[in-house]
Design a protein around this motif. Structure first.
Motif, PDB file in Angstrom:
ATOM      1  N   GLY A  85      32.660  40.993  44.293  1.00  0.00           N
ATOM      2  CA  GLY A  85      32.752  40.397  43.025  1.00  0.00           C
ATOM      3  C   GLY A  85      34.397  40.264  42.580  1.00  0.00           C
ATOM      4  O   GLY A  85      35.001  41.228  43.243  1.00  0.00           O
ATOM      5  N   ILE A  86      34.439  39.718  41.631  1.00  0.00           N
ATOM      6  CA  ILE A  86      35.752  39.669  40.953  1.00  0.00           C
ATOM      7  C   ILE A  86      36.321  41.388  40.619  1.00  0.00           C
ATOM      8  O   ILE A  86      37.583  41.416  40.776  1.00  0.00           O
ATOM      9  CB  ILE A  86      35.967  38.662  39.784  1.00  0.00           C
ATOM     10  CG1 ILE A  86      37.332  38.625  39.196  1.00  0.00           C
ATOM     11  CG2 ILE A  86      34.955  39.354  38.471  1.00  0.00           C
ATOM     12  CD1 ILE A  86      37.609  37.398  38.432  1.00  0.00           C
ATOM     13  N   SER A  90      39.704  42.550  42.091  1.00  0.00           N
ATOM     14  CA  SER A  90      40.758  42.621  41.192  1.00  0.00           C
ATOM     15  C   SER A  90      41.727  43.912  41.341  1.00  0.00           C
ATOM     16  O   SER A  90      42.869  44.011  41.388  1.00  0.00           O
ATOM     17  CB  SER A  90      40.745  42.274  39.947  1.00  0.00           C
ATOM     18  OG  SER A  90      39.848  43.087  39.393  1.00  0.00           O
ATOM     19  N   ILE A  91      40.772  44.872  41.563  1.00  0.00           N
ATOM     20  CA  ILE A  91      41.666  46.120  41.707  1.00  0.00           C
ATOM     21  C   ILE A  91      42.377  46.293  42.954  1.00  0.00           C
ATOM     22  O   ILE A  91      43.627  47.275  42.839  1.00  0.00           O
ATOM     23  CB  ILE A  91      40.253  47.401  41.805  1.00  0.00           C
ATOM     24  CG1 ILE A  91      41.230  48.638  41.421  1.00  0.00           C
ATOM     25  CG2 ILE A  91      39.496  47.407  42.894  1.00  0.00           C
ATOM     26  CD1 ILE A  91      40.226  49.930  40.972  1.00  0.00           C
ATOM     27  N   LEU A 122      34.666  37.033  50.824  1.00  0.00           N
ATOM     28  CA  LEU A 122      35.974  36.981  49.840  1.00  0.00           C
ATOM     29  C   LEU A 122      36.558  38.270  49.561  1.00  0.00           C
ATOM     30  O   LEU A 122      37.766  38.681  49.691  1.00  0.00           O
ATOM     31  CB  LEU A 122      35.582  36.188  48.556  1.00  0.00           C
ATOM     32  CG  LEU A 122      35.189  34.883  48.533  1.00  0.00           C
ATOM     33  CD1 LEU A 122      34.638  34.166  47.372  1.00  0.00           C
ATOM     34  CD2 LEU A 122      36.502  33.895  48.877  1.00  0.00           C
ATOM     35  N   LEU A 123      35.698  39.468  49.370  1.00  0.00           N
ATOM     36  CA  LEU A 123      36.240  40.707  48.948  1.00  0.00           C
ATOM     37  C   LEU A 123      36.816  41.147  50.462  1.00  0.00           C
ATOM     38  O   LEU A 123      38.009  41.837  50.441  1.00  0.00           O
ATOM     39  CB  LEU A 123      35.352  41.960  48.722  1.00  0.00           C
ATOM     40  CG  LEU A 123      35.417  43.021  48.759  1.00  0.00           C
ATOM     41  CD1 LEU A 123      36.636  43.353  47.444  1.00  0.00           C
ATOM     42  CD2 LEU A 123      34.231  43.989  48.172  1.00  0.00           C
ATOM     43  N   ASN A 124      36.424  41.036  51.612  1.00  0.00           N
ATOM     44  CA  ASN A 124      37.091  41.137  52.851  1.00  0.00           C
ATOM     45  C   ASN A 124      38.340  40.557  52.955  1.00  0.00           C
ATOM     46  O   ASN A 124      39.496  41.335  53.504  1.00  0.00           O
ATOM     47  CB  ASN A 124      36.169  41.074  53.913  1.00  0.00           C
ATOM     48  CG  ASN A 124      34.947  41.888  54.017  1.00  0.00           C
ATOM     49  OD1 ASN A 124      33.806  41.347  54.771  1.00  0.00           O
ATOM     50  ND2 ASN A 124      34.809  42.876  53.573  1.00  0.00           N
ATOM     51  N   LYS A 125      38.676  39.405  52.697  1.00  0.00           N
ATOM     52  CA  LYS A 125      39.892  38.960  52.551  1.00  0.00           C
ATOM     53  C   LYS A 125      40.832  39.471  51.679  1.00  0.00           C
ATOM     54  O   LYS A 125      42.081  39.766  52.016  1.00  0.00           O
ATOM     55  CB  LYS A 125      39.730  37.443  52.142  1.00  0.00           C
ATOM     56  CG  LYS A 125      39.115  36.463  53.029  1.00  0.00           C
ATOM     57  CD  LYS A 125      39.221  34.949  52.507  1.00  0.00           C
ATOM     58  CE  LYS A 125      38.424  34.029  53.481  1.00  0.00           C
ATOM     59  NZ  LYS A 125      38.040  32.708  52.913  1.00  0.00           N
TER      60      LYS A 125
END
Length: 184
Positions: A85-86, A90-91, A122-125
């Motif tokens: 997630g976002i 973001s971190i 998406l997080l892996n990217k």
């Protein structure tokens, strides 16, 4: 159970990957069963910082001297004991890590690297963007398969660590694409 599949290969892959970590490294560790074997083999090297989305990895490392663990936050995925997630994404914009150790559900030389969950993809990217080198930890059963969510293309990774059941053709194809392949 996914954790039990290809267990000997995952143990060898994890042990070899741990040998690539240097003192004072800041590394990213994604989620997955193979990366958990990697975490188990991490020695308490001086000044090691680990950023991870995987709760099982954080728990594995939290009591080790000389390893600082940064647990990403976000939506909990129960099937992988990890966050997405976002908030987690973001971190990562504030970090620059030397290496990312990434497990995947599929590696297709035409389509790229995939996982079963779009949010995790998406997080892996974002993790790839926050690392200087991307190292894929994948047993040979992952090759020629595609998961639902595309993480990246083959051109976005530097190294694959796998087991000896990978086909010679796949090794050659990956090497011709500029990827270092380590067979353990």
């Amino acid at each position: 159970m996914k954790k039990l599949r290809c267990r000997p290969a995952k143990k060898r892959i994890g042990a070899y990957a741990a040998s690539l970590v240097q003192p004072n490294d800041c590394i990213l560790i994604a989620s997955g069963t193979t990366v958990q074997f990697f975490a188990r083999n991490l020695l308490a090297k001086q000044g090691l910082t680990v950023v991870t989305s995987a709760l099982n990895v954080a728990l594995e490392l939290m009591d080790r001297d000389n390893i600082e663990v940064i647990q990403l936050g976000g939506l909990m995925r129960k099937t992988s004991a990890s966050v997405t997630g976002i908030y987690a994404e973001s971190i990562l914009q504030d970090f620059s890590c030397s290496k990312l150790f990434l497990g995947v559900d599929g590696i297709d030389t035409d389509f790229g690297l995939t996982t079963s969950n779009m949010m995790e993809a998406l997080l892996n990217k974002k993790m790839i963007g926050a690392s200087q080198k991307t190292i894929i930890l994948a047993d040979s059963s992952k090759f020629g398969k595609r998961g639902f969510g595309k993480i990246c293309g083959i051109e976005d990774i530097e190294q694959v660590i796998t087991d000896s059941n990978i086909s010679a053709h796949t090794v050659k194809t990956l090497e011709e694409m500029g990827v270092e392949v380590t067979v353990v």
